[in-house]
Design a protein around this motif. Structure first.
Motif, PDB file in Angstrom:
ATOM      1  N   ASP A 190       3.446  57.444  34.127  1.00  0.00           N
ATOM      2  CA  ASP A 190       4.493  56.597  34.702  1.00  0.00           C
ATOM      3  C   ASP A 190       4.819  57.096  36.108  1.00  0.00           C
ATOM      4  N   ARG A 191       5.591  56.296  36.804  1.00  0.00           N
ATOM      5  CA  ARG A 191       5.970  56.628  38.174  1.00  0.00           C
ATOM      6  C   ARG A 191       7.314  55.970  38.487  1.00  0.00           C
ATOM      7  N   THR A 192       8.183  56.677  39.151  1.00  0.00           N
ATOM      8  CA  THR A 192       9.474  56.148  39.569  1.00  0.00           C
ATOM      9  C   THR A 192       9.476  55.946  41.080  1.00  0.00           C
ATOM     10  N   ARG A 193       9.758  54.715  41.506  1.00  0.00           N
ATOM     11  CA  ARG A 193       9.903  54.405  42.924  1.00  0.00           C
ATOM     12  C   ARG A 193      11.326  53.903  43.163  1.00  0.00           C
ATOM     13  N   GLU A 194      11.924  54.338  44.259  1.00  0.00           N
ATOM     14  CA  GLU A 194      13.323  54.019  44.545  1.00  0.00           C
ATOM     15  C   GLU A 194      13.432  52.995  45.682  1.00  0.00           C
ATOM     16  N   GLY A 254      16.353  56.965  30.982  1.00  0.00           N
ATOM     17  CA  GLY A 254      17.662  57.578  31.199  1.00  0.00           C
ATOM     18  C   GLY A 254      17.699  58.265  32.544  1.00  0.00           C
ATOM     19  N   TYR A 255      18.638  57.850  33.416  1.00  0.00           N
ATOM     20  CA  TYR A 255      18.850  58.509  34.709  1.00  0.00           C
ATOM     21  C   TYR A 255      20.017  59.473  34.543  1.00  0.00           C
ATOM     22  N   PHE A 256      19.883  60.671  35.090  1.00  0.00           N
ATOM     23  CA  PHE A 256      20.957  61.637  34.867  1.00  0.00           C
ATOM     24  C   PHE A 256      21.210  62.497  36.099  1.00  0.00           C
ATOM     25  N   THR A 257      22.426  62.945  36.173  1.00  0.00           N
ATOM     26  CA  THR A 257      22.886  63.964  37.127  1.00  0.00           C
ATOM     27  C   THR A 257      23.531  65.060  36.279  1.00  0.00           C
ATOM     28  N   PRO A 258      23.985  66.142  36.869  1.00  0.00           N
ATOM     29  CA  PRO A 258      24.661  67.164  36.052  1.00  0.00           C
ATOM     30  C   PRO A 258      25.883  66.644  35.308  1.00  0.00           C
ATOM     31  N   ALA A 259      26.468  65.516  35.761  1.00  0.00           N
ATOM     32  CA  ALA A 259      27.697  65.026  35.125  1.00  0.00           C
ATOM     33  C   ALA A 259      27.551  63.661  34.462  1.00  0.00           C
ATOM     34  N   ILE A 260      26.485  62.916  34.772  1.00  0.00           N
ATOM     35  CA  ILE A 260      26.388  61.518  34.321  1.00  0.00           C
ATOM     36  C   ILE A 260      25.017  61.268  33.695  1.00  0.00           C
ATOM     37  N   GLY A 304      17.370  63.595  37.533  1.00  0.00           N
ATOM     38  CA  GLY A 304      16.043  63.224  37.076  1.00  0.00           C
ATOM     39  C   GLY A 304      16.038  62.001  36.192  1.00  0.00           C
ATOM     40  N   THR A 305      14.921  61.818  35.488  1.00  0.00           N
ATOM     41  CA  THR A 305      14.706  60.652  34.635  1.00  0.00           C
ATOM     42  C   THR A 305      14.112  61.103  33.313  1.00  0.00           C
ATOM     43  N   ARG A 306      14.587  60.514  32.237  1.00  0.00           N
ATOM     44  CA  ARG A 306      14.020  60.725  30.909  1.00  0.00           C
ATOM     45  C   ARG A 306      13.397  59.413  30.434  1.00  0.00           C
ATOM     46  N   PHE A 307      12.314  59.540  29.665  1.00  0.00           N
ATOM     47  CA  PHE A 307      11.612  58.361  29.148  1.00  0.00           C
ATOM     48  C   PHE A 307      11.385  58.531  27.654  1.00  0.00           C
ATOM     49  N   ARG A 308      11.505  57.410  26.923  1.00  0.00           N
ATOM     50  CA  ARG A 308      11.222  57.417  25.489  1.00  0.00           C
ATOM     51  C   ARG A 308      10.682  56.048  25.082  1.00  0.00           C
ATOM     52  N   SER A 309       9.722  56.058  24.155  1.00  0.00           N
ATOM     53  CA  SER A 309       9.209  54.807  23.572  1.00  0.00           C
ATOM     54  C   SER A 309       9.276  54.941  22.060  1.00  0.00           C
ATOM     55  N   ASN A 310      10.041  54.051  21.418  1.00  0.00           N
ATOM     56  CA  ASN A 310      10.264  54.148  19.980  1.00  0.00           C
ATOM     57  C   ASN A 310       9.313  53.306  19.146  1.00  0.00           C
ATOM     58  N   PHE A 311       8.787  52.235  19.708  1.00  0.00           N
ATOM     59  CA  PHE A 311       7.814  51.434  18.955  1.00  0.00           C
ATOM     60  C   PHE A 311       6.897  50.714  19.921  1.00  0.00           C
ATOM     61  N   GLN A 312       5.746  50.310  19.394  1.00  0.00           N
ATOM     62  CA  GLN A 312       4.786  49.530  20.154  1.00  0.00           C
ATOM     63  C   GLN A 312       3.967  48.687  19.187  1.00  0.00           C
ATOM     64  N   GLY A 313       3.338  47.657  19.726  1.00  0.00           N
ATOM     65  CA  GLY A 313       2.521  46.775  18.903  1.00  0.00           C
ATOM     66  C   GLY A 313       1.540  46.008  19.763  1.00  0.00           C
ATOM     67  N   SER A 314       0.661  45.273  19.116  1.00  0.00           N
ATOM     68  CA  SER A 314      -0.330  44.493  19.858  1.00  0.00           C
ATOM     69  C   SER A 314      -0.853  43.351  19.009  1.00  0.00           C
ATOM     70  N   LEU A 315      -1.420  42.349  19.693  1.00  0.00           N
ATOM     71  CA  LEU A 315      -2.142  41.257  19.064  1.00  0.00           C
ATOM     72  C   LEU A 315      -3.415  41.081  19.868  1.00  0.00           C
ATOM     73  N   ARG A 316      -4.579  41.312  19.222  1.00  0.00           N
ATOM     74  CA  ARG A 316      -5.821  41.438  19.964  1.00  0.00           C
ATOM     75  C   ARG A 316      -6.970  40.678  19.323  1.00  0.00           C
ATOM     76  N   GLY A 344       9.770  63.307  30.712  1.00  0.00           N
ATOM     77  CA  GLY A 344      10.399  62.920  31.960  1.00  0.00           C
ATOM     78  C   GLY A 344      10.285  64.023  32.991  1.00  0.00           C
ATOM     79  N   TYR A 345      11.226  64.072  33.936  1.00  0.00           N
ATOM     80  CA  TYR A 345      11.202  65.091  34.984  1.00  0.00           C
ATOM     81  C   TYR A 345      12.627  65.431  35.407  1.00  0.00           C
ATOM     82  N   THR A 346      12.790  66.644  35.913  1.00  0.00           N
ATOM     83  CA  THR A 346      14.060  67.111  36.462  1.00  0.00           C
ATOM     84  C   THR A 346      13.802  67.676  37.851  1.00  0.00           C
TER      85      THR A 346
END
Length: 244
Positions: free
Chosen positions: A57-61, A158-164, A120-132, A112-114
């Motif tokens: 993945d990649r984050t662009r601002e 998830g976007y985070f700072t030390p307080a948010i 930084g940013t946190r990433f999570r994927s809880n489910f996935q599926g396909s039709l092929r 993710g990354y800090t």
């Protein structure tokens, strides 16, 4: 004596030619003989799979008000275990097997990354599926195939700072392609090994809490390797009886 020798050579040559002709001719099978069974891949099937999946993945601002890129560009990788069920139908024409397959999986992908300063940013994927679609070549009990079609996954950032901490979730559609091999170890049970690449396009979110005034664009893509077992609701191999 000379005539006898010539005659003997002629008879030997004739016999050798006849034997060679006999060896070169296919022998007719015995009436009612059972030929070697050919495995039948046609029919409905249901199974389960488990494996590993790795997201790139990649984050662009961007400035939300103008859409202008700020130059911030941060790549990151995540990974985890995925597993679920699949179902489909095959139709075999000679050695070619065509079909449609769908799957749904739960996954434990996270990461993710800090950056310096504790943001930084946190990433999570809880489910996935396909039709092929699936298409392949059957070599008796082995099926070598390629597959491709629609892919869907839940993305949680998830976007985070030390307080948010600010979270947002998106169910994103994209496409997937891959290849695999499947082997029938009994008339109705098969095992498979499959690799797939999935691209989920762009995911954008305008931050309102952690970084107000900025929009973040992501490009989630994944590589996955799975093993699975499948039950075929068909007759499996069928003996062909030769009748003459």
């Amino acid at each position: 004596m000379k005539k006898v020798l010539i005659a003997s050579v002629a008879i030997l040559g004739f016999a050798t030619a006849a034997q060679a002709a006999d060896l070169g001719s296919p022998r007719m099978p015995i009436a009612g003989a059972v030929m070697a069974p050919a495995f039948n891949w046609s029919g409905f099937y249901l199974g389960g799979q488990v494996g590993g999946v790795w997201f790139n993945d990649r984050t662009r601002e961007f400035i939300t008000a103008t859409g202008i890129a700020t130059g911030f560009n941060q790549g990151f990788n995540t990974g985890g275990i995925t597993g679920g069920i699949h179902a489909g139908v095959n139709y075999q024409i000679n050695n070619f097997v065509l079909g449609v397959e769908g799957d749904i999986e739960a996954s434990g992908v996270s990461g993710g990354y800090t950056l310096p300063g504790g943001i930084g940013t946190r990433f999570r994927s809880n489910f996935q599926g396909s039709l092929r679609l699936r298409g392949g070549i059957a070599v008796d009990r082995a099926l070598f195939y390629v597959t491709g079609g629609l892919a869907v996954a839940q993305m949680r950032y998830g976007y985070f700072t030390p307080a948010i901490i600010e979270n947002f979730t998106r169910t994103q559609a994209g496409w997937t392609v891959g290849a695999g091999v499947e082997y029938a170890f009994t008339p109705n049970w098969t095992a498979r090994l499959e690799y797939r690449y999935s691209d989920y396009g762009r995911v954008s979110n305008a931050s309102l809490v952690a970084f107000p005034g900025f929009t973040y664009r992501h490009n989630p893509r994944s590589h996955a390797v799975r093993v699975g077992v499948t039950y075929l609701f068909s007759t499996g191999p069928s003996a062909v009886v030769a009748r003459y």
